[in-house]
Design a protein around this motif. Structure first.
Motif, PDB file in Angstrom:
ATOM      1  N   ASP A 150      -0.262  -2.917   9.526  1.00  0.00           N
ATOM      2  CA  ASP A 150       1.192  -2.762   9.531  1.00  0.00           C
ATOM      3  C   ASP A 150       1.774  -2.509  10.917  1.00  0.00           C
ATOM      4  O   ASP A 150       2.973  -2.610  11.119  1.00  0.00           O
ATOM      5  N   THR A 151       0.904  -2.164  11.887  1.00  0.00           N
ATOM      6  CA  THR A 151       1.428  -1.982  13.244  1.00  0.00           C
ATOM      7  C   THR A 151       0.906  -3.067  14.178  1.00  0.00           C
ATOM      8  O   THR A 151       0.813  -2.869  15.380  1.00  0.00           O
ATOM      9  N   ASP A 152       0.559  -4.226  13.608  1.00  0.00           N
ATOM     10  CA  ASP A 152       0.161  -5.364  14.442  1.00  0.00           C
ATOM     11  C   ASP A 152       1.292  -5.776  15.373  1.00  0.00           C
ATOM     12  O   ASP A 152       1.080  -6.147  16.519  1.00  0.00           O
ATOM     13  N   ASP A 153       2.488  -5.684  14.858  1.00  0.00           N
ATOM     14  CA  ASP A 153       3.662  -6.051  15.631  1.00  0.00           C
ATOM     15  C   ASP A 153       3.897  -5.009  16.725  1.00  0.00           C
ATOM     16  O   ASP A 153       3.891  -3.808  16.453  1.00  0.00           O
ATOM     17  N   LEU A 184      -1.659   5.701  13.643  1.00  0.00           N
ATOM     18  CA  LEU A 184      -2.149   5.239  12.344  1.00  0.00           C
ATOM     19  C   LEU A 184      -1.859   3.760  12.146  1.00  0.00           C
ATOM     20  O   LEU A 184      -0.785   3.265  12.519  1.00  0.00           O
ATOM     21  N   ARG A 185      -2.820   3.063  11.586  1.00  0.00           N
ATOM     22  CA  ARG A 185      -2.559   1.706  11.140  1.00  0.00           C
ATOM     23  C   ARG A 185      -3.105   1.560   9.724  1.00  0.00           C
ATOM     24  O   ARG A 185      -4.225   1.976   9.425  1.00  0.00           O
ATOM     25  N   VAL A 186      -2.283   1.018   8.869  1.00  0.00           N
ATOM     26  CA  VAL A 186      -2.676   0.804   7.494  1.00  0.00           C
ATOM     27  C   VAL A 186      -2.732  -0.700   7.310  1.00  0.00           C
ATOM     28  O   VAL A 186      -1.808  -1.402   7.717  1.00  0.00           O
ATOM     29  N   GLY A 187      -3.803  -1.166   6.729  1.00  0.00           N
ATOM     30  CA  GLY A 187      -3.905  -2.616   6.644  1.00  0.00           C
ATOM     31  C   GLY A 187      -4.783  -3.088   5.512  1.00  0.00           C
ATOM     32  O   GLY A 187      -5.331  -2.304   4.745  1.00  0.00           O
ATOM     33  N   ILE A 188      -4.845  -4.413   5.425  1.00  0.00           N
ATOM     34  CA  ILE A 188      -5.633  -5.023   4.360  1.00  0.00           C
ATOM     35  C   ILE A 188      -6.599  -6.042   4.954  1.00  0.00           C
ATOM     36  O   ILE A 188      -6.360  -6.613   6.017  1.00  0.00           O
ATOM     37  N   TYR A 189      -7.691  -6.211   4.246  1.00  0.00           N
ATOM     38  CA  TYR A 189      -8.606  -7.303   4.534  1.00  0.00           C
ATOM     39  C   TYR A 189      -8.581  -8.203   3.311  1.00  0.00           C
ATOM     40  O   TYR A 189      -8.719  -7.721   2.193  1.00  0.00           O
ATOM     41  N   LEU A 190      -8.399  -9.491   3.529  1.00  0.00           N
ATOM     42  CA  LEU A 190      -8.466 -10.416   2.412  1.00  0.00           C
ATOM     43  C   LEU A 190      -9.814 -11.121   2.479  1.00  0.00           C
ATOM     44  O   LEU A 190     -10.199 -11.645   3.526  1.00  0.00           O
ATOM     45  N   TYR A 199       4.349  -0.996  16.453  1.00  0.00           N
ATOM     46  CA  TYR A 199       3.304  -0.181  17.046  1.00  0.00           C
ATOM     47  C   TYR A 199       3.906   0.963  17.861  1.00  0.00           C
ATOM     48  O   TYR A 199       3.448   2.099  17.815  1.00  0.00           O
ATOM     49  N   GLN A 200       5.004   0.647  18.579  1.00  0.00           N
ATOM     50  CA  GLN A 200       5.646   1.688  19.387  1.00  0.00           C
ATOM     51  C   GLN A 200       6.517   2.601  18.543  1.00  0.00           C
ATOM     52  O   GLN A 200       6.499   3.817  18.698  1.00  0.00           O
ATOM     53  N   ARG A 201       7.242   1.977  17.620  1.00  0.00           N
ATOM     54  CA  ARG A 201       8.155   2.740  16.771  1.00  0.00           C
ATOM     55  C   ARG A 201       7.383   3.795  15.958  1.00  0.00           C
ATOM     56  O   ARG A 201       7.846   4.891  15.743  1.00  0.00           O
ATOM     57  N   TRP A 202       6.142   3.431  15.503  1.00  0.00           N
ATOM     58  CA  TRP A 202       5.373   4.333  14.644  1.00  0.00           C
ATOM     59  C   TRP A 202       4.165   4.917  15.371  1.00  0.00           C
ATOM     60  O   TRP A 202       3.113   5.106  14.769  1.00  0.00           O
ATOM     61  N   ALA A 203       4.332   5.200  16.677  1.00  0.00           N
ATOM     62  CA  ALA A 203       3.221   5.782  17.443  1.00  0.00           C
ATOM     63  C   ALA A 203       2.722   7.048  16.762  1.00  0.00           C
ATOM     64  O   ALA A 203       1.526   7.309  16.661  1.00  0.00           O
ATOM     65  N   THR A 204       3.665   7.842  16.261  1.00  0.00           N
ATOM     66  CA  THR A 204       3.303   8.990  15.431  1.00  0.00           C
ATOM     67  C   THR A 204       4.023   8.833  14.106  1.00  0.00           C
ATOM     68  O   THR A 204       5.236   8.643  14.089  1.00  0.00           O
ATOM     69  N   ARG A 205       3.279   8.875  13.041  1.00  0.00           N
ATOM     70  CA  ARG A 205       3.913   8.726  11.738  1.00  0.00           C
ATOM     71  C   ARG A 205       4.048  10.117  11.123  1.00  0.00           C
ATOM     72  O   ARG A 205       3.045  10.795  10.912  1.00  0.00           O
ATOM     73  N   VAL A 244       0.868  -1.171   0.000  1.00  0.00           N
ATOM     74  CA  VAL A 244       0.000   0.000   0.000  1.00  0.00           C
ATOM     75  C   VAL A 244       0.908   1.225   0.000  1.00  0.00           C
ATOM     76  O   VAL A 244       1.716   1.393   0.900  1.00  0.00           O
ATOM     77  N   ALA A 245       0.799   2.040  -1.041  1.00  0.00           N
ATOM     78  CA  ALA A 245       1.581   3.281  -1.083  1.00  0.00           C
ATOM     79  C   ALA A 245       0.645   4.430  -0.768  1.00  0.00           C
ATOM     80  O   ALA A 245      -0.491   4.462  -1.221  1.00  0.00           O
ATOM     81  N   TYR A 246       1.127   5.361   0.056  1.00  0.00           N
ATOM     82  CA  TYR A 246       0.260   6.471   0.459  1.00  0.00           C
ATOM     83  C   TYR A 246       1.114   7.640   0.881  1.00  0.00           C
ATOM     84  O   TYR A 246       2.330   7.528   1.078  1.00  0.00           O
ATOM     85  N   ARG A 247       0.459   8.762   1.002  1.00  0.00           N
ATOM     86  CA  ARG A 247       1.136   9.975   1.427  1.00  0.00           C
ATOM     87  C   ARG A 247       0.399  10.511   2.648  1.00  0.00           C
ATOM     88  O   ARG A 247      -0.827  10.467   2.705  1.00  0.00           O
ATOM     89  N   LEU A 248       1.156  10.983   3.619  1.00  0.00           N
ATOM     90  CA  LEU A 248       0.545  11.651   4.767  1.00  0.00           C
ATOM     91  C   LEU A 248       0.848  13.131   4.658  1.00  0.00           C
ATOM     92  O   LEU A 248       2.004  13.523   4.569  1.00  0.00           O
ATOM     93  N   HIS A 249      -0.187  13.929   4.644  1.00  0.00           N
ATOM     94  CA  HIS A 249       0.024  15.368   4.520  1.00  0.00           C
ATOM     95  C   HIS A 249       0.281  16.030   5.856  1.00  0.00           C
ATOM     96  O   HIS A 249       0.650  17.189   5.918  1.00  0.00           O
ATOM     97  N   GLN A 250       0.046  15.258   6.915  1.00  0.00           N
ATOM     98  CA  GLN A 250       0.330  15.751   8.259  1.00  0.00           C
ATOM     99  C   GLN A 250       0.750  14.556   9.091  1.00  0.00           C
ATOM    100  O   GLN A 250       0.382  13.433   8.753  1.00  0.00           O
ATOM    101  N   PRO A 251       1.474  14.766  10.181  1.00  0.00           N
ATOM    102  CA  PRO A 251       1.778  13.624  11.041  1.00  0.00           C
ATOM    103  C   PRO A 251       0.466  13.054  11.589  1.00  0.00           C
ATOM    104  O   PRO A 251      -0.463  13.805  11.878  1.00  0.00           O
TER     105      PRO A 251
END
Lengths: 425, 278
Positions: free
Chosen positions: A331-334, A312-318, A338-344, A301-308
């Motif tokens: 993507d922050t299931d781990d 955030l969690r980005v994910g897929i449903y199959l 989850y801690q590393r990307w508390a603020t993206r 999944v490619a995306y752009r964040l215009h602000q922090p």
């Protein structure tokens, strides 16, 4: 007898006008002035016009449940808005026998400062119930919503689940001849969804007519016998539900293993999240719509964040073709992620995962994409954004040319332990 | 259930031109008017620290300021009535009017999520916001009675005339409110215009001064403002000032009805665009 008759219904939007919804008086005055001097100067170029719905005709006999499916922007909501008289058609007409109740969005008019009890009365009145009717059904509504002792608490203190349950409970106890339902089943936990589905089939079995819009193919298959498929504002298929679902999945969903979003397709509510692409890649890194079940599949999944964005969690449903979930993953299931990307921070990102080899069975699958902050906001969601095919050649047991049941086809390690063998002669 | 009968056939088709007002439909939805009014009042009182006291404080403090500056400093004549009560009797209908006007003007935009989700006669929304002010008026009116007792002024026998004058104020507010609320959906400029409009309107209404100051030859022109008729009527009925009904009142009433009828038709005409443009 027909409960609903729709003939050649159409709705036109002027894109230009819609975009400057906050048009100023100055513009209007200026335009009035110019059109005084130049007659027909106000004629708009054709490309400014969008027919959200056109040449739509169908009948629904009393007591039937009609499903309506289509991609985002196919005109489903416009159709429901016209039928529930929120907006007017530009052409054509609809004939409705009886009263229409709409569940376009539950909780309309709920006020956060008012208590659950007060909101039941208010919301009921907004939906068109009489006061004595609300009083009559009050206990039933409270029981259905499961809010119990929070009845006299302002709803601003409710959890989002309680809020939605209460809102749905009020709407579900409307008893119109024709019920219009749009995606309400996307709310609440699984148990509550089940209850809502149950309520819907009760309504249908009670001889009422239901128009049911959903992205959930299994709900459509369970609840309706007949379905129309909308695409770009027109009916492209009208017939038995299983065929309609196949038609929709075969044509309406993006194939080729890739979905690219144009800026104008993205709802304003997604900001600051801007989806760019969703890609399915095979083991050699090629974007493809056919992958092998014996090889790992990469989903990007490619995306752009215009602000922090926080949390955030980005994910897929199959999902299977029939709309059953195979799994959901973020993507922050781990915990470390989850801690590393508390603020993206703002910027461009790719979130990538690998579906391991020897997991999926052969067949077609759908990918939905979701970007959200848990319990805070759902920035973006697109159901069935990409479809792809899994080829089971070489999968465990493929030397038998039979179709294996099930959505997954894992390569399990079997041991065959002889307990007692007879010696070969 | 839904306020329309069960076996009714509803035809949905594009509307053209000027519609009939369909006031019967509004009557069917009268309970919704009640619930929305009730919601507005309840929420206002829940969210504010002073709650219902605001209904009294607003006109009362304005009266104090007016009394200090216009009464004591500028010595504006007040038809031989104590200035505080002279201005308070005018502020009562004025506050009702300006609140109704502001609330109604913003009502459609404020309730946009209802407009885009559910069907009901749209007229219900400005109507409900109008009625919210009547409760405040009732509370503030009690203060007036207390003040009259304090100054030893007995109400005149014409006190019943307050009812038609109150209606006149509501009709004017609804008429203008309908125009502004519909325009506000199309052009958000209206939201910015409202404070200015209310302020200017206040000066052309005899609140701080008496309409007897207006030269007789200008009186009919002055009466084009229906609120002038309302305020004159209030003072006449309560305090016995020489501003009783005359030709100016006929002009005021005619203008008020003209505003209401034109507002109703304009609103209905614009209604079909609300959900798409709000």
């Amino acid at each position: 007898m027909y409960a609903l008759r729709v003939h050649d219904l159409g709705k036109r939007y002027h894109l230009g006008r819609q975009m400057d919804a906050y048009a100023t008086l100055r513009d209007a005055l200026a335009q009035a002035a110019t059109s005084l001097f130049r007659r027909r100067a106000a004629a708009r170029p054709r490309e400014d016009i969008l027919w959200a719905l056109r040449h739509v005709s169908f009948d629904v006999p009393q007591g039937k449940v009609l499903g309506i499916i289509g991609r985002n922007g196919a005109g489903k909501s416009t159709l429901l808005k016209i039928l529930s008289r929120v907006t007017e058609p530009t052409e054509g007409y609809a004939e409705i026998r009886g009263r229409v109740g709409s569940l376009l969005e539950v909780g309309t008019g709920f006020h956060p400062e008012l208590t659950g009890r007060e909101n039941i009365y208010l919301n009921g009145a907004i939906l068109g119930m009489r006061r004595e009717e609300i009083e009559h059904k009050f206990d039933e509504i409270v029981a259905f919503s499961e809010i119990g002792r929070f009845l006299d608490t302002p709803v601003k203190r409710y959890s989002s689940g309680m809020y939605v349950r209460l809102a749905f409970a009020v709407a579900a106890h409307l008893e119109p001849e024709i019920l219009v339902v749009d995606e309400v089943l996307a709310v609440g936990d699984a148990a509550f969804q089940k209850k809502c589905l149950g309520r819907m089939s009760d309504v249908a079995q009670g001889g009422r007519t239901v128009l049911f819009v959903s992205h959930n193919m299994s709900a459509i298959l369970n609840l309706t016998e007949e379905t129309i498929v909308l695409d770009k504002g027109r009916i492209v298929f009208h017939g038995p539900t299983p065929e309609a679902v196949d038609h929709y999945l075969a044509t309406a969903v993006h194939g080729a293993g890739e979905r690219t979003w144009q800026p104008e397709e993205i709802p304003a509510s997604a900001y600051p999240f801007q989806p760019l692409t969703l890609r399915v890649k095979d083991a050699r890194g090629r974007v493809t719509d056919t992958v092998r079940s014996t090889e790992p599949v990469t989903v990007e999944v490619a995306y752009r964040l215009h602000q922090p964005v926080q949390g955030l969690r980005v994910g897929i449903y199959l999902l299977s073709m029939r709309g059953e979930y195979v799994f959901a993953s973020f993507d922050t299931d781990d915990a470390e992620h989850y801690q590393r990307w508390a603020t993206r921070p703002a910027g461009r990102y790719v979130s990538r995962c690998v579906i391991p080899a020897d997991l999926l069975n052969g067949g077609r699958y759908l990918l939905s994409v979701n970007a959200s902050a848990y319990r805070v906001k759902r920035y973006f969601q697109e159901d069935n954004a990409v479809a792809f095919h899994v080829d089971a050649t070489g999968a465990p047991g493929s030397h038998w040319p039979e179709k294996r049941v099930g959505l997954i086809r894992p390569r399990l390690t079997w041991a065959i332990e002889p307990q007692e063998t007879e010696a070969a002669p | 259930m839904s306020p329309s009968p069960a076996d009714e056939i509803i035809i949905i088709r594009p509307s053209r031109g000027w519609l009939d007002l369909n006031l019967r439909e509004v009557w069917r939805y009268r309970e919704l008017v009640y619930f929305l009014t009730w919601r507005d009042i309840k929420v206002r009182y829940k969210q504010t620290f002073l709650g219902a006291a605001w209904a009294i404080l607003q006109p009362f403090l304005t009266m104090v300021v007016f009394t200090l500056f216009f009464g004591r400093l500028a010595h504006i004549p007040s038809d031989n009535v104590p200035y505080p009560i002279f201005s308070y009797a005018a502020l009562l209908p004025w506050q009702l009017f300006s609140k109704a006007l502001n609330d109604a003007g913003r009502s459609l935009v404020a309730n946009r999520n209802m407009l885009t989700k559910v069907y009901f006669p749209r007229l219900v929304i400005p109507l409900a916001s109008l009625l919210g002010g009547v409760v405040d008026f009732g509370i503030a009116f009690l203060v007036l009675l207390a003040m009259m007792a304090y100054y030893g002024i007995a109400p005149t026998a014409r006190v019943w005339a307050l009812v038609p004058f109150l209606l006149l104020a509501l009709i004017t507010a609804l008429g203008v409110g309908l125009w502004l609320s519909a325009l506000n959906v199309l052009y958000r400029d209206v939201g910015y215009t409202l404070p200015f409009l209310t302020q200017a309107w206040m000066f052309i209404t005899p609140i701080a001064y008496s309409s007897t100051l207006v030269p007789p030859k200008w009186r009919l022109l002055y009466a084009l403002n229906p609120m002038a008729g309302v305020v004159n009527g209030f003072r006449w009925a309560l305090l016995g000032t020489p501003t009783g009904p005359d030709a100016s009142l006929a002009v005021s009433t005619a203008v008020a009805f003209l505003l209401l009828v034109s507002g109703l038709y304009f609103f209905r005409r614009m209604e079909r665009q609300f959900a798409d443009r709000v």
